[in-house]
Design an enzyme around this catalytic site. Sequence first.
Site, PDB file in Angstrom:
ATOM      1  N   ASN A  61      10.045   4.368 -26.231  1.00 55.56           N
ATOM      2  CA  ASN A  61      10.814   2.802 -26.023  1.00 55.56           C
ATOM      3  C   ASN A  61      11.323   2.417 -25.028  1.00 55.56           C
ATOM      4  O   ASN A  61      12.185   1.309 -24.906  1.00 55.56           O
ATOM      5  CB  ASN A  61      11.636   2.795 -27.370  1.00 55.56           C
ATOM      6  N   ARG A  92      24.146   3.810 -23.338  1.00 55.74           N
ATOM      7  CA  ARG A  92      25.208   4.283 -24.445  1.00 55.74           C
ATOM      8  C   ARG A  92      26.603   3.682 -24.187  1.00 55.74           C
ATOM      9  O   ARG A  92      27.155   3.624 -23.087  1.00 55.74           O
ATOM     10  CB  ARG A  92      25.230   5.823 -24.416  1.00 55.74           C
ATOM     11  N   GLN A 136      28.468   4.016 -34.292  1.00 51.91           N
ATOM     12  CA  GLN A 136      27.374   3.252 -35.016  1.00 51.91           C
ATOM     13  C   GLN A 136      27.286   3.626 -36.583  1.00 51.91           C
ATOM     14  O   GLN A 136      27.025   4.709 -36.768  1.00 51.91           O
ATOM     15  CB  GLN A 136      26.207   3.523 -34.097  1.00 51.91           C
ATOM     16  N   HIS A 165      22.171  -2.235 -32.427  1.00 55.78           N
ATOM     17  CA  HIS A 165      21.229  -1.254 -31.440  1.00 55.78           C
ATOM     18  C   HIS A 165      19.833  -1.639 -31.916  1.00 55.78           C
ATOM     19  O   HIS A 165      19.196  -0.763 -33.076  1.00 55.78           O
ATOM     20  CB  HIS A 165      21.916  -0.110 -31.678  1.00 55.78           C
TER      21      HIS A 165
HETATM   22  P1  NDP Z   1      14.988   8.900 -18.289  1.00 53.71           P
HETATM   23  O1  NDP Z   1      15.289  10.398 -18.439  1.00 53.71           O
HETATM   24  O2  NDP Z   1      13.825   8.380 -17.605  1.00 53.71           O
HETATM   25  O3  NDP Z   1      16.010   8.027 -17.034  1.00 53.71           O
HETATM   26  C1  NDP Z   1      17.388   8.739 -17.002  1.00 53.71           C
HETATM   27  C2  NDP Z   1      17.784   8.548 -15.277  1.00 53.71           C
HETATM   28  O4  NDP Z   1      19.180   8.692 -15.460  1.00 53.71           O
HETATM   29  C3  NDP Z   1      17.081   9.663 -14.713  1.00 53.71           C
HETATM   30  O5  NDP Z   1      16.660   9.082 -13.614  1.00 53.71           O
HETATM   31  C4  NDP Z   1      18.399  10.413 -14.236  1.00 53.71           C
HETATM   32  O6  NDP Z   1      18.445  10.991 -12.869  1.00 53.71           O
HETATM   33  C5  NDP Z   1      19.605   9.441 -14.177  1.00 53.71           C
HETATM   34  N1  NDP Z   1      20.751   9.775 -14.294  1.00 53.71           N
HETATM   35  C6  NDP Z   1      21.236  10.777 -15.105  1.00 53.71           C
HETATM   36  N2  NDP Z   1      22.581  11.102 -14.798  1.00 53.71           N
HETATM   37  C7  NDP Z   1      22.976  10.415 -13.766  1.00 53.71           C
HETATM   38  C8  NDP Z   1      24.078   9.917 -13.137  1.00 53.71           C
HETATM   39  N3  NDP Z   1      25.192  10.720 -13.258  1.00 53.71           N
HETATM   40  N4  NDP Z   1      24.060   8.991 -12.208  1.00 53.71           N
HETATM   41  C9  NDP Z   1      23.116   8.295 -12.034  1.00 53.71           C
HETATM   42  N5  NDP Z   1      21.793   8.453 -12.691  1.00 53.71           N
HETATM   43  C10 NDP Z   1      21.735   9.428 -13.491  1.00 53.71           C
HETATM   44  O7  NDP Z   1      15.515   8.136 -19.500  1.00 53.71           O
HETATM   45  P2  NDP Z   1      15.183   6.676 -19.870  1.00 53.71           P
HETATM   46  O8  NDP Z   1      15.098   5.791 -18.816  1.00 53.71           O
HETATM   47  O9  NDP Z   1      14.053   6.619 -20.714  1.00 53.71           O
HETATM   48  O10 NDP Z   1      16.438   6.214 -20.924  1.00 53.71           O
HETATM   49  C11 NDP Z   1      17.810   6.382 -20.333  1.00 53.71           C
HETATM   50  C12 NDP Z   1      18.678   6.175 -21.666  1.00 53.71           C
HETATM   51  O11 NDP Z   1      18.593   5.110 -21.915  1.00 53.71           O
HETATM   52  C13 NDP Z   1      18.596   7.226 -22.539  1.00 53.71           C
HETATM   53  O12 NDP Z   1      19.127   8.590 -22.112  1.00 53.71           O
HETATM   54  C14 NDP Z   1      19.285   6.685 -23.736  1.00 53.71           C
HETATM   55  O13 NDP Z   1      20.831   6.982 -23.581  1.00 53.71           O
HETATM   56  C15 NDP Z   1      19.274   5.163 -23.396  1.00 53.71           C
HETATM   57  N6  NDP Z   1      18.252   4.590 -24.401  1.00 53.71           N
HETATM   58  C16 NDP Z   1      18.684   3.445 -25.178  1.00 53.71           C
HETATM   59  C17 NDP Z   1      17.671   2.897 -26.045  1.00 53.71           C
HETATM   60  C18 NDP Z   1      18.132   1.748 -26.955  1.00 53.71           C
HETATM   61  O14 NDP Z   1      17.557   1.534 -28.003  1.00 53.71           O
HETATM   62  N7  NDP Z   1      19.130   1.042 -26.569  1.00 53.71           N
HETATM   63  C19 NDP Z   1      16.337   3.518 -26.282  1.00 53.71           C
HETATM   64  C20 NDP Z   1      15.976   4.380 -25.200  1.00 53.71           C
HETATM   65  C21 NDP Z   1      16.894   5.092 -24.296  1.00 53.71           C
HETATM   66  P3  NDP Z   1      17.402  12.314 -12.643  1.00 53.71           P
HETATM   67  O15 NDP Z   1      16.214  12.280 -13.552  1.00 53.71           O
HETATM   68  O16 NDP Z   1      16.850  11.809 -11.322  1.00 53.71           O
HETATM   69  O17 NDP Z   1      18.302  13.312 -12.504  1.00 53.71           O
END
Ligand code: NDP
Length: 388
Positions: free
Chosen positions: A147, A285, A314, A333
């Site tokens: 998603n 989140r 939630q 959400h």
């Molecule tokens: P990804 O794993 O593709 O991306 C997460 C990114 O966050 C990665 O690039 C990671 O960095 C980066 N990251 C982690 N820690 C840090 C930090 N301290 N500072 C900066 N960047 C950081 O996940 P998605 O993009 O698919 O999803 C992200 C989040 O969105 C999920 O974890 C979830 O909490 C939320 N989400 C919400 C939804 C909703 O319905 N509202 C649905 C889906 C997701 P790197 O990998 O480069 O280390």
Amino acid sequence: MAKVLCVLYDDPKDGYPSSYARDDLPVIDHYPGGQTAPTPQGTDFTPGHLLGSVSGELGLRTFLESRGHTLVVTSDKDAAGSVFDRELADADVVISQPFWPAYLTPERIAAARNLKLAVTAGIGSDHVDLDAAITHGITVAEVTYCNSISVAEHVVMMTLSLVRNYLPSHRTVLDGGWDIADCVARSYDLEGMHVGTVAAGRIGLAVLRRLAPFDVKLHYTDRHRLPDEVEAELGLTFHASAEEMVPYCDVVTINAPLHPETEGLFGDKLLGSMKRGTYLINTARAKIVDQDAVQSALESGQLAGYAGDVWYPQPAPADHPWRTMPHHGMTPHISGSSLSAQARYAAGTREILECWLEGTPIRDEYLIVQGGGLAGTGAHSYAVGGRS
Ligand code: NDP
């Protein structure tokens, strides 16, 4: 035989739908970057039907029961003595969705003597205490990418909605008014603004790509830098930290997972370092921002608007202060639970279950915790108890 406990949100107030607004869904067989969409051996549901609510059962009942397994589905998860708590005692597998999370606390994990697998039907497994899962040898898996684009679309919608003052203007129409000046006194164009994302993973990068045609100036911060060609293609400015990036931005969007590095990141200090009148969008989140600090920043005008769909806890209580704070565009959400997304995460959940039940490897990209440590996507994007 396994007992699978599935915690889903309630059916619609008027009952489970007997018809839908559209008759089909576009077929998406792979995501940007090439990862394939879920490939279970079969499915027993109609894509486009409501699968994430109790009666939808993620389309799992026939699959599980025909193989002799037990499926228990409930929405009752939080009250003392909830169905979730009662059934957890001998469950082998727990499935829940971030939209209606079954919080797997250390106490619950300790009480769940048979628990071996926790599946997030969606993305984001922060409702599972990962340290406790590691200690108890529980596998945690989620349906990575299912998603991400759904959420990116929601972020774009919310960005435009706040900047252009859409929701109050729509309210004017519903109220029978034609108060142009009231509507436009807070309405701007996005064109030319500086937009920054905290994290440029699957969602963050998709947001950047979708906003680029609006002729905005794009910024990002992430733990890992994007390839040079992507930075050049989108004209991205990289910043080493959120602290460094946000003072440049008119719009900030948060797209990082919740883990010890990001919890409470947007408090009074970081919000105070932003330009007055910044818009903040958080579909990642709720605990990445300080709830009171966001409310104060909206009341003082430091933030011109806040939107997102993530709350803590939630479901949010009826008197949650974010329901009534000024200039917000919150939804429950929902961003990652469109009917389109549900078809993908139901199929992905089935794929994970098929692998686990047959003893074949779960895709690396779906793994968060396995074998007593972070694994797969979890090892890349999460941190636990100081480990990363
Ligand atoms: P990804 O794993 O593709 O991306 C997460 C990114 O966050 C990665 O690039 C990671 O960095 C980066 N990251 C982690 N820690 C840090 C930090 N301290 N500072 C900066 N960047 C950081 O996940 P998605 O993009 O698919 O999803 C992200 C989040 O969105 C999920 O974890 C979830 O909490 C939320 N989400 C919400 C939804 C909703 O319905 N509202 C649905 C889906 C997701 P790197 O990998 O480069 O280390």
